[in-house]
Design an enzyme around this catalytic site. Structure first.
Site, PDB file in Angstrom:
ATOM      1  N   LYS A   1     -16.876 -11.569  37.204  1.00  0.00           N
ATOM      2  CA  LYS A   1     -15.588 -10.978  36.813  1.00  0.00           C
ATOM      3  C   LYS A   1     -15.367 -11.147  35.310  1.00  0.00           C
ATOM      4  CE  LYS A   1     -13.303 -15.305  38.133  1.00  0.00           C
ATOM      5  NZ  LYS A   1     -12.506 -15.960  39.197  1.00  0.00           N
TER       6      LYS A   1
ATOM      7  N   TYR B   1      -0.935 -18.915   5.949  1.00  0.00           N
ATOM      8  CA  TYR B   1       0.487 -18.799   6.306  1.00  0.00           C
ATOM      9  C   TYR B   1       1.138 -20.169   6.424  1.00  0.00           C
ATOM     10  CZ  TYR B   1      -0.182 -13.856   7.374  1.00  0.00           C
ATOM     11  OH  TYR B   1      -0.454 -12.521   7.293  1.00  0.00           O
TER      12      TYR B   1
HETATM   13  C1  LIG Z   1     -13.260 -16.878  39.747  1.00  0.00           C
HETATM   14  C2  LIG Z   1     -13.461 -17.156  41.180  1.00  0.00           C
HETATM   15  C3  LIG Z   1     -14.608 -17.815  41.618  1.00  0.00           C
HETATM   16  C4  LIG Z   1     -15.617 -18.403  40.670  1.00  0.00           C
HETATM   17  O1  LIG Z   1     -15.085 -19.616  40.231  1.00  0.00           O
HETATM   18  P1  LIG Z   1     -15.881 -20.583  39.241  1.00  0.00           P
HETATM   19  O2  LIG Z   1     -15.085 -21.837  39.236  1.00  0.00           O
HETATM   20  O3  LIG Z   1     -15.876 -19.905  37.930  1.00  0.00           O
HETATM   21  O4  LIG Z   1     -17.240 -20.745  39.799  1.00  0.00           O
HETATM   22  C5  LIG Z   1     -14.792 -17.988  42.975  1.00  0.00           C
HETATM   23  N1  LIG Z   1     -13.876 -17.544  43.856  1.00  0.00           N
HETATM   24  C6  LIG Z   1     -12.750 -16.921  43.477  1.00  0.00           C
HETATM   25  C7  LIG Z   1     -11.783 -16.477  44.522  1.00  0.00           C
HETATM   26  C8  LIG Z   1     -12.504 -16.706  42.126  1.00  0.00           C
HETATM   27  O5  LIG Z   1     -11.389 -16.070  41.753  1.00  0.00           O
END
Ligand SMILES: *Cc1c(COP(=O)(O)O)cnc(C)c1O
Length: 375
Positions: free
Chosen positions: A31, A256
């Site tokens: 993702k 800044y």
């Molecule tokens: C992002 C996600 C994962 C992966 O999690 P990590 O801790 O990055 O391995 C797994 N399951 C769900 C439902 C997620 O949203």
């Protein structure tokens, strides 16, 4: 020119590590553009992942368009998501509610293609997933849809809230909720073959082990949320080129608000990366970069488009390379250090690098070579 070098070899090695740890039951969670690492689906599949998880149908369709034929699961879809395209592309869908179940089933009927689904139970973190009190009803509805041929329930998924602290009793509670949810599904006539509860932390600490699948995201990119000591390799190096250098007299300020005032005469280098590129402004006053062989402090506030680096007695040349973070083996700051400077987690640092930075995939560590080209 700012570059985010993606070390594909590190990602492959981490993937192989998780393929071993999970005994081949590895879903690579790609993702958010693979946690900011870009196009690495084919690499992780070659290195031992069997399937891919994403949080939207558009990400899943993009992977199919890129030639990925492995199983893909998408969760976190809105009720009006393009389920028709998903089922036609053979993308499995997570179903956390009756509303999504009906939307997926009607997409299946409209396209004449059976939808493959994973029912998603909320094991205790009150985020995505079906609340436990609605679970039995969702299982019954899914069984009815299965009987019509519209859907096939192949999996049950949950996610853990505290897996990075293996001794937290919440882990046991969530595991029990998940196991009870599986028993309920079976009692309601479903035959889910694939149970999956663990992500990276739950896999490394073991609190989510012994099911048929592990969904691993962060770990593939060298992030260990549980500090388990597992050898993982960071997979990004972020570099930029010096725009200009100048001398700063004692008593003069920088940026800044003039937050930094020089106690003695020094030299500054302007580097064209800022919070518009995902460099966390909250790290101002603490963060460092690596330039001409050593650590140098970023001084003054981090701006939208640039940072200013205190180079002491050294005057950096225009176009000289500066490393913001990398694996750390040359002495450069790591993503983990940036996360601490910005009071956040490594996941946020790697996912926020902006689109002005070009991604360059390297199979071996040839970063040094590219710096020599530039010098
Ligand atoms: C992002 C996600 C994962 C992966 O999690 P990590 O801790 O990055 O391995 C797994 N399951 C769900 C439902 C997620 O949203």
């Amino acid at each position: 020119m700012s570059e985010l070098v993606v070390h594909d070899d590190a990602i492959r090695e981490n993937t192989a590590t998780f393929a071993r740890l999970t005994r081949g039951r590895l879903m690579a969670v790609l993702k958010a553009d693979a946690f900011g690492h870009g196009a690495i689906a084919h690499s992780v599949l070659e290195a031992g992942a069997n399937s891919i998880g994403v949080t939207s149908i558009s990400e899943a369709l993009a992977l199919r368009a890129d030639g990925v034929t492995a199983p893909i699961l998408s969760w976190l879809n809105t009720i009006d998501a393009d389920f028709a395209s998903a089922v036609q592309a053979g993308i499995a869908l997570a179903v956390p509610s009756a509303a999504v179940l009906f939307a997926v089933a009607s997409a299946s009927r409209a396209t004449g293609t059976q939808a493959v689904i994973h029912l998603h139970v909320d094991a205790g973190m009150a985020r995505d997933g079906c609340p436990a009190r609605d679970w039995a009803a969702l299982c019954s509805l899914a069984r009815e849809q299965e009987a019509t041929g519209a859907v096939r329930v192949i999996g049950i998924m949950g996610h853990m809230s505290c897996a990075d602290s293996p001794l937290n009793p919440q882990n046991t509670r969530e595991r029990l909720v998940f196991e009870a949810a599986v028993r309920t599904a079976i009692r309601r006539g479903l035959t889910p073959r694939i149970r999956h509860l663990a992500a990276t932390a739950a896999t490394l600490t073991g609190v989510g082990a012994n099911f048929e699948l592990h969904r691993i995201g962060a770990g593939l990119f060298g992030i260990d949320p549980s500090d388990s000591g597992t050898r993982l390799r960071p997979a990004l190096t972020l570099t930029a080129r010096v725009i200009s250098s100048r001398e700063l007299p004692a008593g003069a300020g920088v940026g800044y608000g003039l937050d930094f005032v020089a106690g003695q005469r020094t030299n500054l280098a302007v580097v064209p990366l800022g919070y518009g590129d995902g460099i966390p402004r909250d790290a101002s006053g603490r963060a460092e970069v690596f330039a001409r062989g050593r650590r140098r402090a970023i001084v003054g506030k981090i701006s939208m488009d640039m940072i200013v680096v205190d180079t002491g007695a050294d005057v950096l040349h225009p176009n000289e390379s500066v490393t913001l973070f990398g694996p750390g083996d040359r002495g450069e700051p790591t993503v983990a250090e940036w996360a601490a400077w910005a009071h956040t987690i490594a996941h946020e640092i790697v996912t926020r690098v902006g689109s002005r930075v070009s991604r360059i995939h390297r199979v071996a560590d040839t970063v040094n070579a590219s710096e020599q080209d530039a010098a």
